[in-house]
Design an enzyme around this catalytic site. Sequence first.
Site, mmCIF file in Angstrom:
data_model
loop_
_atom_site.group_PDB
_atom_site.id
_atom_site.type_symbol
_atom_site.label_atom_id
_atom_site.label_comp_id
_atom_site.label_asym_id
_atom_site.label_seq_id
_atom_site.Cartn_x
_atom_site.Cartn_y
_atom_site.Cartn_z
ATOM 1 N N HIS A 1 0.884 -1.311 -0.042
ATOM 2 C CA HIS A 1 0.064 0.085 0.041
ATOM 3 C C HIS A 1 0.846 1.241 0.166
ATOM 4 O O HIS A 1 2.300 1.053 -0.060
ATOM 5 C CB HIS A 1 -1.053 0.040 1.300
ATOM 6 C CG HIS A 1 -0.114 -0.128 2.580
ATOM 7 N ND1 HIS A 1 -0.349 -0.907 3.610
ATOM 8 C CD2 HIS A 1 0.789 0.765 3.069
ATOM 9 C CE1 HIS A 1 0.312 -0.432 4.534
ATOM 10 N NE2 HIS A 1 1.000 0.494 4.300
ATOM 11 N N THR A 2 0.145 2.424 0.012
ATOM 12 C CA THR A 2 0.873 3.656 0.172
ATOM 13 C C THR A 2 -0.291 4.595 0.710
ATOM 14 O O THR A 2 -1.152 4.342 1.285
ATOM 15 C CB THR A 2 1.357 4.439 -1.122
ATOM 16 O OG1 THR A 2 2.284 5.510 -0.834
ATOM 17 C CG2 THR A 2 0.599 4.812 -2.199
#
Length: 143
Positions: A60-61
């Site tokens: 993810h970010t």
Amino acid sequence: MNPVKSTLKFPALIKFPSSDTKNGVLTMFEYGKKIGQVPFPVKRTLVIRGMKASDRRGGHTHHKTSQILVCLSGSCTVRLDDGSRKTSVKLNRPDLGLWLAPYVWHTMSGFSDDCVLLVLADSTYNEKDYIREYGEFKKCLKK
Ligand code: T46
């Protein structure tokens, strides 16, 4: 486009100062703008442990959150992708931090049995700040 992205090295690593005392080693994570300091005030601290060698975390970010990732014990590999560059970093020392800026996709894997990860974050927990779909991440970079 995220302004932090253009100014940070890739990967952005921070070596935190340690004092080798006669009865152990003390590593300091202090907020400040100098080399070897945590570059933001910490609002949340995570300790992540108990991973198996085959596990993966991250993937993810974030829209806004910056984090420093430190492997306090053991080791793991962090794969990074800022949309145009990809690299991987092995974290295996408790005085080395990996700065995860917003819009850097990160995945942790290859955990040793004794791996303990420390995460210092500049935000409180907000699931809306996460981008967990890679396609959405790529779309955000084009905006
Ligand atoms: C990151 C990497 C390096 C909470 O309830 N509170 C929290 O503050 C956090 C971070 C998570 N959670 C819940 C949400 C999920 O159900 O804990 C579960 C696991 O979270 P996540 O899948 O995001 O964990 P990681 O290890 O993939 O990611 C964590 C941080 O969440 C993330 O910000 O960049 O470490």
